[in-house]
Write a protein that holds these residues in place. Sequence first.
Motif, PDB file in Angstrom:
ATOM      1  N   CYS A  19      33.761  24.141 -17.866  1.00 37.27           N
ATOM      2  CA  CYS A  19      34.276  25.173 -18.742  1.00 37.27           C
ATOM      3  C   CYS A  19      35.699  25.519 -18.290  1.00 37.27           C
ATOM      4  O   CYS A  19      35.935  25.711 -17.093  1.00 37.27           O
ATOM      5  CB  CYS A  19      33.386  26.413 -18.677  1.00 37.27           C
ATOM      6  SG  CYS A  19      31.697  26.134 -19.261  1.00 37.27           S
ATOM      7  N   ASP A  20      36.604  25.548 -19.188  1.00 31.42           N
ATOM      8  CA  ASP A  20      38.050  25.815 -19.091  1.00 31.42           C
ATOM      9  C   ASP A  20      38.893  24.541 -19.037  1.00 31.42           C
ATOM     10  O   ASP A  20      40.106  24.589 -19.224  1.00 31.42           O
ATOM     11  CB  ASP A  20      38.437  26.777 -17.968  1.00 31.42           C
ATOM     12  CG  ASP A  20      38.507  26.187 -16.560  1.00 31.42           C
ATOM     13  OD1 ASP A  20      38.479  24.956 -16.364  1.00 31.42           O
ATOM     14  OD2 ASP A  20      38.596  26.996 -15.614  1.00 31.42           O
ATOM     15  N   ARG A  54      29.888  31.205 -17.217  1.00 30.52           N
ATOM     16  CA  ARG A  54      30.945  30.283 -17.605  1.00 30.52           C
ATOM     17  C   ARG A  54      30.730  29.755 -19.016  1.00 30.52           C
ATOM     18  O   ARG A  54      31.691  29.522 -19.749  1.00 30.52           O
ATOM     19  CB  ARG A  54      31.050  29.137 -16.605  1.00 30.52           C
ATOM     20  CG  ARG A  54      31.362  29.602 -15.188  1.00 30.52           C
ATOM     21  CD  ARG A  54      32.331  28.670 -14.500  1.00 30.52           C
ATOM     22  NE  ARG A  54      33.600  28.607 -15.213  1.00 30.52           N
ATOM     23  CZ  ARG A  54      34.500  27.638 -15.035  1.00 30.52           C
ATOM     24  NH1 ARG A  54      34.249  26.659 -14.189  1.00 30.52           N
ATOM     25  NH2 ARG A  54      35.626  27.638 -15.710  1.00 30.52           N
ATOM     26  N   GLU A  57      31.984  32.422 -21.289  1.00 31.46           N
ATOM     27  CA  GLU A  57      33.442  32.381 -21.319  1.00 31.46           C
ATOM     28  C   GLU A  57      33.933  31.263 -22.232  1.00 31.46           C
ATOM     29  O   GLU A  57      34.862  31.451 -23.023  1.00 31.46           O
ATOM     30  CB  GLU A  57      33.996  32.172 -19.907  1.00 31.46           C
ATOM     31  CG  GLU A  57      33.840  33.347 -18.968  1.00 31.46           C
ATOM     32  CD  GLU A  57      34.382  33.051 -17.578  1.00 31.46           C
ATOM     33  OE1 GLU A  57      34.576  34.001 -16.801  1.00 31.46           O
ATOM     34  OE2 GLU A  57      34.615  31.859 -17.259  1.00 31.46           O
ATOM     35  N   GLU A  58      33.315  30.094 -22.103  1.00 37.53           N
ATOM     36  CA  GLU A  58      33.751  28.938 -22.886  1.00 37.53           C
ATOM     37  C   GLU A  58      33.544  29.151 -24.375  1.00 37.53           C
ATOM     38  O   GLU A  58      34.398  28.770 -25.190  1.00 37.53           O
ATOM     39  CB  GLU A  58      33.013  27.686 -22.409  1.00 37.53           C
ATOM     40  CG  GLU A  58      33.525  26.400 -23.009  1.00 37.53           C
ATOM     41  CD  GLU A  58      34.831  25.943 -22.388  1.00 37.53           C
ATOM     42  OE1 GLU A  58      35.145  24.755 -22.520  1.00 37.53           O
ATOM     43  OE2 GLU A  58      35.552  26.766 -21.774  1.00 37.53           O
ATOM     44  N   ALA A  61      36.248  31.530 -25.497  1.00 35.85           N
ATOM     45  CA  ALA A  61      37.576  30.935 -25.370  1.00 35.85           C
ATOM     46  C   ALA A  61      37.839  29.894 -26.447  1.00 35.85           C
ATOM     47  O   ALA A  61      38.874  29.919 -27.123  1.00 35.85           O
ATOM     48  CB  ALA A  61      37.748  30.311 -23.990  1.00 35.85           C
ATOM     49  N   LEU A 167      44.045  31.946 -21.872  1.00 27.02           N
ATOM     50  CA  LEU A 167      43.465  31.491 -20.604  1.00 27.02           C
ATOM     51  C   LEU A 167      43.199  32.668 -19.672  1.00 27.02           C
ATOM     52  O   LEU A 167      42.152  32.734 -19.012  1.00 27.02           O
ATOM     53  CB  LEU A 167      44.399  30.490 -19.927  1.00 27.02           C
ATOM     54  CG  LEU A 167      44.465  29.091 -20.539  1.00 27.02           C
ATOM     55  CD1 LEU A 167      45.578  28.273 -19.887  1.00 27.02           C
ATOM     56  CD2 LEU A 167      43.135  28.368 -20.389  1.00 27.02           C
ATOM     57  N   HIS A 170      40.176  34.963 -21.334  1.00 29.39           N
ATOM     58  CA  HIS A 170      38.810  34.487 -21.546  1.00 29.39           C
ATOM     59  C   HIS A 170      38.124  33.862 -20.334  1.00 29.39           C
ATOM     60  O   HIS A 170      36.934  33.555 -20.412  1.00 29.39           O
ATOM     61  CB  HIS A 170      38.798  33.493 -22.703  1.00 29.39           C
ATOM     62  CG  HIS A 170      39.002  34.133 -24.044  1.00 29.39           C
ATOM     63  ND1 HIS A 170      38.046  34.925 -24.643  1.00 29.39           N
ATOM     64  CD2 HIS A 170      40.072  34.119 -24.878  1.00 29.39           C
ATOM     65  CE1 HIS A 170      38.502  35.362 -25.803  1.00 29.39           C
ATOM     66  NE2 HIS A 170      39.721  34.880 -25.977  1.00 29.39           N
ATOM     67  N   TYR A 171      38.852  33.654 -19.249  1.00 30.00           N
ATOM     68  CA  TYR A 171      38.218  33.058 -18.067  1.00 30.00           C
ATOM     69  C   TYR A 171      38.403  33.945 -16.837  1.00 30.00           C
ATOM     70  O   TYR A 171      39.038  33.551 -15.863  1.00 30.00           O
ATOM     71  CB  TYR A 171      38.799  31.662 -17.812  1.00 30.00           C
ATOM     72  CG  TYR A 171      38.521  30.666 -18.905  1.00 30.00           C
ATOM     73  CD1 TYR A 171      37.261  30.085 -19.040  1.00 30.00           C
ATOM     74  CD2 TYR A 171      39.504  30.306 -19.814  1.00 30.00           C
ATOM     75  CE1 TYR A 171      36.999  29.168 -20.053  1.00 30.00           C
ATOM     76  CE2 TYR A 171      39.259  29.391 -20.826  1.00 30.00           C
ATOM     77  CZ  TYR A 171      38.004  28.827 -20.938  1.00 30.00           C
ATOM     78  OH  TYR A 171      37.752  27.921 -21.940  1.00 30.00           O
ATOM     79  N   SER A 173      36.431  34.564 -14.512  1.00 31.68           N
ATOM     80  CA  SER A 173      35.833  33.981 -13.315  1.00 31.68           C
ATOM     81  C   SER A 173      36.805  33.081 -12.557  1.00 31.68           C
ATOM     82  O   SER A 173      36.555  32.743 -11.394  1.00 31.68           O
ATOM     83  CB  SER A 173      34.586  33.170 -13.697  1.00 31.68           C
ATOM     84  OG  SER A 173      34.929  32.024 -14.468  1.00 31.68           O
ATOM     85  N   GLN A 174      37.908  32.708 -13.186  1.00 34.16           N
ATOM     86  CA  GLN A 174      38.851  31.790 -12.557  1.00 34.16           C
ATOM     87  C   GLN A 174      40.127  32.463 -12.059  1.00 34.16           C
ATOM     88  O   GLN A 174      40.968  31.818 -11.436  1.00 34.16           O
ATOM     89  CB  GLN A 174      39.237  30.687 -13.555  1.00 34.16           C
ATOM     90  CG  GLN A 174      38.054  29.918 -14.108  1.00 34.16           C
ATOM     91  CD  GLN A 174      37.212  29.298 -13.015  1.00 34.16           C
ATOM     92  OE1 GLN A 174      37.687  28.452 -12.257  1.00 34.16           O
ATOM     93  NE2 GLN A 174      35.951  29.712 -12.918  1.00 34.16           N
ATOM     94  N   TYR A 180      45.698  29.412 -10.754  1.00 36.65           N
ATOM     95  CA  TYR A 180      45.352  29.857 -12.108  1.00 36.65           C
ATOM     96  C   TYR A 180      46.223  31.054 -12.485  1.00 36.65           C
ATOM     97  O   TYR A 180      45.793  32.207 -12.417  1.00 36.65           O
ATOM     98  CB  TYR A 180      43.871  30.225 -12.164  1.00 36.65           C
ATOM     99  CG  TYR A 180      43.304  30.307 -13.571  1.00 36.65           C
ATOM    100  CD1 TYR A 180      42.706  29.203 -14.153  1.00 36.65           C
ATOM    101  CD2 TYR A 180      43.384  31.478 -14.318  1.00 36.65           C
ATOM    102  CE1 TYR A 180      42.191  29.263 -15.440  1.00 36.65           C
ATOM    103  CE2 TYR A 180      42.875  31.552 -15.598  1.00 36.65           C
ATOM    104  CZ  TYR A 180      42.275  30.432 -16.159  1.00 36.65           C
ATOM    105  OH  TYR A 180      41.777  30.495 -17.431  1.00 36.65           O
TER     106      TYR A 180
END
Length: 225
Positions: A19-20, A54, A57-58, A61, A167, A170-171, A173-174, A180
Amino acid sequence: MIGFGGGPLDRIVAVGAHCDDIAIGAGGTLLALCRARPGIRVDALVLSGGGSEREQEEQAALAAFCPGADLRLTVHKLPDGRLPAHWEEAKAAVEELRLGTDPDLVLAPRSDDAHQDHRGLAQLIPTAFRDHLVLGYEIVKWDGDLGRMTAYQPLTPEIAEQKVGLLQEHYPSQRHRPWYDREAFLGLARIRGIECHERYAEAFAVTKLTLDLGAPTPGALTLGD
């Protein structure tokens, strides 16, 4: 929007090991495509992250990166970093995807990506999508595997900024990862833009390309503004 030989781009496939991956490697291209072709079908496959935050999130996104598209996303549960040990499952997922669509374009990882999951997925794509245009996207990382690319999709400043914003949005967690950030994503897009005489761009590797230069209505592959 036309393909080589004048054919339209009505269906695309986008695949990622994690994911991402799709959004990082080809998010700007997806935004350009979906803006230029409302209702375009996007079949997206991600091999890991299923059933976790995740995947949520995906889903959010890619919905944002594919506005107005007929988006169909599948997220599997292969363990991160272990694709070589789950080769049969990965291969089955790619083959199942192929049975459900005959795309005009495939967006996938580069075959020489340093990450074993990215590289493994890239190796599977041509075994299922044998007669399709495959663009291999790049993902910046600590491995230092960025190289000379062969295809470019220019991005307007608006789309480049929108990609970076999505980016970050929506993510969550990253966000802790040192690479990032806005500077990394926009910086790479600026470098690739320089290479194709544009402000910003996404770059892709193309390992095989069939031309139809004698078609009655020839045209270059363009993915929108």
